[in-house]
Design a protein around this motif. Structure first.
Motif, PDB file in Angstrom:
ATOM      1  N   SER A 156      37.381  37.885  49.649  1.00 48.15           N
ATOM      2  CA  SER A 156      36.148  37.168  49.314  1.00 48.15           C
ATOM      3  C   SER A 156      35.365  36.725  50.545  1.00 48.15           C
ATOM      4  O   SER A 156      34.175  36.401  50.445  1.00 48.15           O
ATOM      5  CB  SER A 156      36.457  35.942  48.449  1.00 48.15           C
TER       6      SER A 156
ATOM      7  N   TYR B 235      41.678  40.364  45.992  1.00 45.82           N
ATOM      8  CA  TYR B 235      40.523  40.959  46.656  1.00 45.82           C
ATOM      9  C   TYR B 235      40.079  40.047  47.794  1.00 45.82           C
ATOM     10  O   TYR B 235      40.462  38.879  47.864  1.00 45.82           O
ATOM     11  CB  TYR B 235      39.374  41.239  45.676  1.00 45.82           C
TER      12      TYR B 235
ATOM     13  N   HIS C 170      43.064  38.507  40.794  1.00 47.24           N
ATOM     14  CA  HIS C 170      41.915  39.313  40.368  1.00 47.24           C
ATOM     15  C   HIS C 170      41.813  40.537  41.270  1.00 47.24           C
ATOM     16  O   HIS C 170      42.217  40.490  42.435  1.00 47.24           O
ATOM     17  CB  HIS C 170      40.610  38.524  40.466  1.00 47.24           C
ATOM     18  N   THR C 171      41.234  41.607  40.738  1.00 46.30           N
ATOM     19  CA  THR C 171      40.958  42.786  41.561  1.00 46.30           C
ATOM     20  C   THR C 171      39.521  43.235  41.322  1.00 46.30           C
ATOM     21  O   THR C 171      38.917  42.930  40.290  1.00 46.30           O
ATOM     22  CB  THR C 171      41.903  43.961  41.239  1.00 46.30           C
ATOM     23  N   THR C 172      38.984  43.959  42.301  1.00 47.24           N
ATOM     24  CA  THR C 172      37.681  44.621  42.159  1.00 47.24           C
ATOM     25  C   THR C 172      37.830  46.040  42.693  1.00 47.24           C
ATOM     26  O   THR C 172      38.682  46.304  43.548  1.00 47.24           O
ATOM     27  CB  THR C 172      36.561  43.897  42.946  1.00 47.24           C
TER      28      THR C 172
ATOM     29  N   THR D 113      31.699  44.693  44.231  1.00 47.37           N
ATOM     30  CA  THR D 113      31.794  45.100  42.829  1.00 47.37           C
ATOM     31  C   THR D 113      32.388  43.974  41.989  1.00 47.37           C
ATOM     32  O   THR D 113      32.975  43.028  42.517  1.00 47.37           O
ATOM     33  CB  THR D 113      32.655  46.370  42.699  1.00 47.37           C
ATOM     34  N   GLU D 114      32.234  44.091  40.676  1.00 47.52           N
ATOM     35  CA  GLU D 114      32.682  43.041  39.760  1.00 47.52           C
ATOM     36  C   GLU D 114      34.198  43.081  39.555  1.00 47.52           C
ATOM     37  O   GLU D 114      34.844  44.119  39.711  1.00 47.52           O
ATOM     38  CB  GLU D 114      31.992  43.210  38.401  1.00 47.52           C
ATOM     39  N   ILE D 115      34.747  41.922  39.173  1.00 55.45           N
ATOM     40  CA  ILE D 115      36.176  41.827  38.854  1.00 55.45           C
ATOM     41  C   ILE D 115      36.499  42.756  37.681  1.00 55.45           C
ATOM     42  O   ILE D 115      35.802  42.758  36.670  1.00 55.45           O
ATOM     43  CB  ILE D 115      36.557  40.377  38.512  1.00 55.45           C
ATOM     44  N   ASP D 116      37.550  43.571  37.851  1.00 53.52           N
ATOM     45  CA  ASP D 116      37.920  44.516  36.791  1.00 53.52           C
ATOM     46  C   ASP D 116      39.310  44.262  36.212  1.00 53.52           C
ATOM     47  O   ASP D 116      39.726  44.939  35.265  1.00 53.52           O
ATOM     48  CB  ASP D 116      37.807  45.963  37.288  1.00 53.52           C
TER      49      ASP D 116
END
Length: 236
Positions: A198, A196, A83-85, A92-95
């Motif tokens: 966490s 990302y 996952h990336t943000t 920020t939200e996962i994009d």
């Protein structure tokens, strides 16, 4: 916490454990108010979503801020693979999402090892780096784009302490100016799946260690005890 006598106004080096979601400036303001002193600063910013060692310098010891923040840093934390943000962390939200079933622990470790030594690293757009006089995070939150120049940093140690599903727990020893969020991004790009940050805890700056740090409540209690002692023993 060691209850060492401090002369907060004249000068002291204080090791604090920064709370989650607080900015480093929040800690400076709170400490300044708690100690009722005029001159104070911190030696090395921590992001709001990071915790751990934040060194505060008061009085004459503010002259040592640059010296302290230039020292080697140590962090522990967790990367999330696949996952990336936009901010490279949980701000920020996962994009984007990508599969990670092809990855092996050996492949992840090999990718981590490729970052050891001197490398060029680009700070996150969500950072305090200045671009044309403005903080990069101000531009990012406004939706503007900005070109941020890479910096030469050193990764002395990049140890993967555990891998649990898509979560990679790590320990990093690095030079001043290293962004662990950028390391998460770069590791994810190297593996082809994105990543990302966490969780992040700063455990050491030079010889100063998190286990010797105190909470803001403990610092305030220490100040009260010292004041009570001086009130009972004037001139001590």
């Amino acid at each position: 916490m060691q209850e060492t006598p401090y002369d907060f106004e004249a000068g002291a080096i204080l090791l604090l454990d920064k709370p989650l979601t607080w900015t480093s400036f929040d800690v400076v303001k709170k400490t300044k108010f708690a100690l009722r002193i005029k001159k104070i600063g911190h030696a090395g910013t921590l992001d709001p979503l990071a915790t751990g060692l934040l060194i505060m310098c008061t009085g004459k010891f503010t002259k040592r801020i640059e010296e302290i923040q230039a020292q080697e840093k140590e962090y522990t934390g967790t990367f999330v693979l696949g996952h990336t943000t936009p901010s490279f962390d949980l701000e920020t939200e996962i994009d984007s999402t990508a599969p990670i079933d092809y990855l092996t622990p050996e492949a992840i470790q090999e990718a981590a090892d490729s970052f050891l030594g001197e490398i060029d690293q680009t700070p996150p757009i969500y950072s305090a780096v200045k671009v044309n006089g403005e903080r990069a995070y101000t531009l990012a939150r406004r939706g503007d784009t900005a070109e941020i120049k890479s910096k030469r940093i050193t990764i002395k140690q990049f140890e993967l302490t555990a891998i649990e599903g898509n979560q990679v727990h790590f320990k990093v020893v690095c030079s001043k100016g290293t962004y662990i969020r950028s390391l998460a991004r770069d590791l994810g790009e190297k593996l082809g799946c994105g990543a990302y940050l966490s969780k992040l805890v700063r455990t050491r700056i030079g010889e100063y260690r998190l286990e010797d740090a105190m909470s803001l409540d403990q610092l305030q209690e220490l100040r009260k005890k010292q004041q009570a002692h001086y009130d009972r023993h004037p001139g001590a």
